[in-house]
Design a protein around this motif. Sequence first.
Motif, PDB file in Angstrom:
ATOM      1  N   ASP A  83     -10.402 -12.949 -30.564  1.00 16.78           N
ATOM      2  CA  ASP A  83      -9.052 -11.929 -29.395  1.00 16.78           C
ATOM      3  C   ASP A  83      -8.010 -12.433 -30.166  1.00 16.78           C
ATOM      4  N   PRO A  84      -7.366 -12.847 -31.344  1.00 12.29           N
ATOM      5  CA  PRO A  84      -5.897 -13.337 -31.382  1.00 12.29           C
ATOM      6  C   PRO A  84      -5.198 -12.109 -30.976  1.00 12.29           C
ATOM      7  N   LEU A  85      -3.854 -13.453 -30.328  1.00 13.82           N
ATOM      8  CA  LEU A  85      -2.441 -11.964 -29.570  1.00 13.82           C
ATOM      9  C   LEU A  85      -1.673 -11.648 -30.713  1.00 13.82           C
ATOM     10  N   MET A  86      -2.298 -10.569 -30.636  1.00  9.94           N
ATOM     11  CA  MET A  86      -1.314  -9.816 -31.976  1.00  9.94           C
ATOM     12  C   MET A  86      -1.457  -8.153 -31.619  1.00  9.94           C
ATOM     13  N   SER A  87      -0.561  -7.116 -32.292  1.00  6.50           N
ATOM     14  CA  SER A  87      -1.048  -6.036 -32.185  1.00  6.50           C
ATOM     15  C   SER A  87      -0.760  -5.093 -33.149  1.00  6.50           C
ATOM     16  N   SER A 146     -12.834  -8.752 -32.573  1.00  8.28           N
ATOM     17  CA  SER A 146     -12.457  -8.813 -30.958  1.00  8.28           C
ATOM     18  C   SER A 146     -13.960  -8.797 -30.206  1.00  8.28           C
ATOM     19  N   GLU A 186       0.577 -19.346 -26.926  1.00  8.58           N
ATOM     20  CA  GLU A 186       1.421 -18.315 -27.911  1.00  8.58           C
ATOM     21  C   GLU A 186       0.895 -19.345 -29.268  1.00  8.58           C
ATOM     22  N   ARG A 201     -11.285 -16.446 -34.455  1.00  2.47           N
ATOM     23  CA  ARG A 201     -10.281 -16.093 -34.826  1.00  2.47           C
ATOM     24  C   ARG A 201     -10.851 -14.749 -33.716  1.00  2.47           C
ATOM     25  N   ALA A 234     -11.161 -11.449 -38.794  1.00  2.31           N
ATOM     26  CA  ALA A 234     -10.368 -11.515 -37.091  1.00  2.31           C
ATOM     27  C   ALA A 234     -11.254 -10.534 -36.630  1.00  2.31           C
ATOM     28  N   LEU A 247      -7.020  -5.303 -36.483  1.00  2.87           N
ATOM     29  CA  LEU A 247      -7.562  -6.572 -36.769  1.00  2.87           C
ATOM     30  C   LEU A 247      -8.102  -6.785 -38.534  1.00  2.87           C
ATOM     31  N   LYS A 248      -7.380  -7.600 -39.062  1.00  3.63           N
ATOM     32  CA  LYS A 248      -8.565  -7.488 -40.160  1.00  3.63           C
ATOM     33  C   LYS A 248      -9.415  -8.484 -40.304  1.00  3.63           C
ATOM     34  N   ASN A 302      -3.383 -19.602 -30.329  1.00  3.91           N
ATOM     35  CA  ASN A 302      -3.291 -18.099 -30.678  1.00  3.91           C
ATOM     36  C   ASN A 302      -2.336 -17.633 -32.119  1.00  3.91           C
TER      37      ASN A 302
END
Length: 328
Positions: free
Chosen positions: A84-88, A97, A325, A82, A95, A91-92, A328
């Motif tokens: 660098d998921p594609l989400m704004s 970076s 997408e 999990r 997950a 991160l929780k 991810n």
Amino acid sequence: RFIACPKLARRVRRCMQRTVGPKAQPVVVEIAPGPGVLTRTLLKAGMRVVALESNPAFLPDLQSLENSLDGQLKVIYGDFFRMDPLMSGQLKPPAMSSETLFETMGVAAVPWRADVPVKIFGIVGQTQRNERNRLWRLLFSLYECASIYKYGRLELNIFISEKEYKVLTGKPGDAKAYKALSVLSQVACEIELLHKEPWSSFLTNMKSGGLAIPKSKWLPNDHLCLVQLTPRKNLFTESLTPTNSATFIFMVKQCFGKPSCKLIDRLNSWTLDGGEKLLKRLKISRTAEIRNLYPEDFVHLFEALQNSAEFSEMWFYDETLESVENLN
């Protein structure tokens, strides 16, 4: 998840020492260490280990091991798959970076052609679906020099099912094993089988107590295979770059949508009027089928298309975006 039994540890230690040399002390990121059986093996081999564990139940014992050592082990609550998921937004955990991970390790980015800065070790997945999806996601990141591959040519030492190993190393003409994933993996990486271990050497924390062995009707699948994937220094050229690599990926995927199709028919479906001239220049037979082309043939084809005024990358844009997408 699969958990290694103690009897596997000694064999893994020998494999890892052989691949890094007796004096090397590389940084190793361990995926989902669980109770730490293989963690201890890596530590005994002289490696500095960063353990990413996503299951809180395993964290206390791992942190206790960390506290007993002098900086050789760092335990992080995180999920490698999990990353660098594609989400704004923020991160929780678990997950995370890649920037946070590499800052924690104190490892800086190096040029692509430099030596391997970090080694990844772990088991990819326990079901056929998530195993294949995770391999695809890693390939996307590798080709685009994104996520963990922003930091250089990270080496993967991963347990995958024997079935997936057969696909990664599939050869032209093998209708059962030779896939788009075969071509893209072999173009991108040097692939070495380090060890094959029977499924019986692994435990599981599934409630049923059984092993979720991916079923395979056509390919052997009696083992988990420890496979080393080392990105090639010469992967990128003037024609194949991280910027246009997604186009290359989906050119190969479209070709294998119908592997028995003749390459000239695929070129014609892309409305390329000069398809026959292109094949002649590449010394590929007009009757050649997709499944009989070698990985390097796809690279040469892509390079030729990049230099063709008739080829437009926009043909692949929608499919590329949708697939990234989904992964991810």
